[in-house]
Every structure is written in structure tokens, then in C-alpha cells.
Design an enzyme around this catalytic site. Sequence first.
Site, PDB file in Angstrom:
ATOM      1  N   LYS A  25       0.963  -1.195   0.011  1.00 22.87           N
ATOM      2  CA  LYS A  25      -0.021  -0.015  -0.195  1.00 22.87           C
ATOM      3  C   LYS A  25       0.907   1.204   0.117  1.00 22.87           C
ATOM      4  O   LYS A  25       2.116   1.151   0.346  1.00 22.87           O
ATOM      5  CB  LYS A  25      -0.929  -0.020   1.198  1.00 22.87           C
TER       6      LYS A  25
ATOM      7  N   ARG B  58      -3.634 -10.203   4.769  1.00 26.96           N
ATOM      8  CA  ARG B  58      -4.064 -10.339   3.347  1.00 26.96           C
ATOM      9  C   ARG B  58      -2.656  -9.698   2.576  1.00 26.96           C
ATOM     10  O   ARG B  58      -2.524  -8.554   2.936  1.00 26.96           O
ATOM     11  CB  ARG B  58      -5.419  -9.538   3.256  1.00 26.96           C
TER      12      ARG B  58
END
Length: 367
Positions: free
Chosen positions: A310, A345
Amino acid sequence: MDSRSGQSRLRLTPEGLVGGPAALALCEAGGALALAGGPLAFTHARLTGVDAPDHEPFSVSDLRRWIAREAGMGDDGPATLVEAVSEPRRDFAGLTLAGAGVRPRLMGICNVTPDSFSDGGDHADPSAAIGFAMTLAEAGAEIIDVGGESTRPGAAPVSVEAEIDRVVPVVAALAANGLTVSIDTRRAPVMRAAVAAGAAIINDVSALSDDPDSLRVAVELGVPVILMHMQGTPATMQDDPQYADVVAEVYDALAARMSACLDAGIPRGRIAIDPGFGFGKTVDHNVALLAGLARFHGLGCAVAIGVSRKSFIGALTGVEDPKHRLTGSIAAALAAANRGAQILRVHDVAETRCALDIWQAAIDLAE
Ligand code: 7PJ
């Protein structure tokens, strides 16, 4: 109000986290409490909220004394909150999440999209996506998260029909191969089609709130759900996200969604929560959530996180290309593991599994 649904004003952040034999010995000696049933335990807790006593941090013995003193407070009192933080989590889609020797479960990301931010177009056709997901499973993913809609700001909208057409063949093939599949969607018809094709988990970045039918459909389908926090909508969420206290506000928002799910008939053991890294958060917000992650165990359910590749990892490390953010992503995953997250995840399953092998070996051997 039930403090286990997070509506009480009390907040507890476990501190002094230990694992392995040290955790077992401390729990037995009364100096620590299991975190969500283990493998980690905590020796201290920081209490916040208007009902919190003002001397902190508390040791576990202080906590016990305080619980005894406030015994009349019922569900709003400390006993309920401490129990929520400490009690073992139920199995989630058949995966054991609590106990000595258990480690975080890896959820491998399989985007069947032409435009996701780090892997868009890499496996947009079903056979490529199926092959890719099988390699993730071989590398150690115990859940495969299949998504057919990019939620990155500015992504092209996709119709419900197109989303179903993208994900269903992939879900069906993976489920037929015995894999545990989660469907990453905000739309009730996609949830329905994916579960009919064999998906075992619903993963909704809007925490079952975007589609007015989604909560009812999730109840009806009876599968576990992952409720993720997002401020705003994907198109605009990164424009200027604002919080006075990001950990407290994300916690309260997830507690409210959790209450809605409990009221609708989804049992707590079938719910996991996720603070939603990058979804309406600045770099500082993401860092605060990672640092304060242990507080989310107060919601009494499994904690899932998605930090892989991210942009806050890029911002903290200076690595612009998402595909080159592996090292930072692994460090963030381990930080989450150290705070008791049960589901991670990730894009890079093989590499994260290696990191967890060492993490677990170090914990199990720790004196
Ligand atoms: C997340 C997700 C996350 C959960 C996405 C991306 C963006 N589901 N779906 N948690 N992120 N539960 O892959 O970076 O953080 S899509």
C-alpha cells in the site's frame, strides 16, 4: 449497551505482548492474560475512555482488582471488555485462529481486474487468475481473496454483471480444487453468485454498508464476513481524510457495523474486522492504526489486516513502485503479527510465509 460490541466508553489496549513458552508461563503465574486465546499474551493494558481509572498502564493484577471492584457494572464494565480481549477466537471458515503454536493465516490476493493498483491486468483472464491463485495456495495461502472490482481512486466503474462474470469462474475453479475462497466485493448479487460458486467468506471493504441488500444477503448466505473500515468512498476517500483520534474512531465505526451484524443475526464468531489501511487514511493515520492495532481485539472477534504494497509503505520507505514494496510490506505484516492479527491479506505469499516461519520460530524458542 454491550461493551463487547464496542459501544461502551471504555477502551483497552493490550501492552507488554509476549509469545510462546514465556506467554504460557506468565499466564499460568497470573502475570499475563491470553490475547484472543493466544498464541500471544499481554502483561499490561492501557485504559482509555471516560470510565477509565486515571493511573495507567495497568498490570494484569491491577486489572483483576479493578474488575472485582466494578463487578456490578454488567456488560458495560471492565470484566466484559477484558473477556472480549482475552477469550479464544472461534475457528473462521474452518481455520483455527487461537492457541499455542497458532500463527497468523495468510490470505493471498487474486485480483481479476484490468486496473488494480499493484497487479492490475497481471491475471485478468480467468485461466491466468486460477493458475496464479493455485501458486499462491502452494506457497502457503490458506485463503484466496478473489476480487473483480478495483477500489483504487479513479478506477473505472464495473457493472454488477461484469464483476460476476470476472469472479465466478475463478471462485468456482478454486473452490472445486478444495481452496478456501473469500470474495472481495461490496455488492450483494456478487456475494450471492460467488457463494453459490463455492466462496466461503465475504470480504466487504464497506463492512456490508454500501449495498442496502448486502447485510441481509450475508445473513442468508450464512458464511463468515470480514468487515473493513473505510472513510468516504473509493473515488474520493484519499482527498482529505480527517480524524480527531483515528484508532478510536475506526474502532467505534467497526463496533457499530459489528452491532448491526449481530442484530441481523451474524454470530460474533463468524465476523472478522479490518481497520482498512489506505481506505480514507493519511500515512500518519495508517501508522497510528498499525501501532494501535492490539486495541481492536476489544471487539471480541478476529482481526484481519491488508497492508501489502500500500502507498503508506511506499511513503515510509521511499519506494514508489508498488511491486517493489515487498520488504516494507513484510515488516508491516510482522508488526501486525506482533499485535495479534489473525489474518494477513498479502500479495507476496511465499515471501511473507518465510518471514512468518522465522517469526514463529523466534517466538516459540523465546525464553
Ligand atoms: C483490503 C481489502 C484490505 C480487506 C483491498 C488493495 C486494495 N480487503 N481489499 N482489507 N484492500 N479486508 O489490495 O490494496 O486492506 S483492495
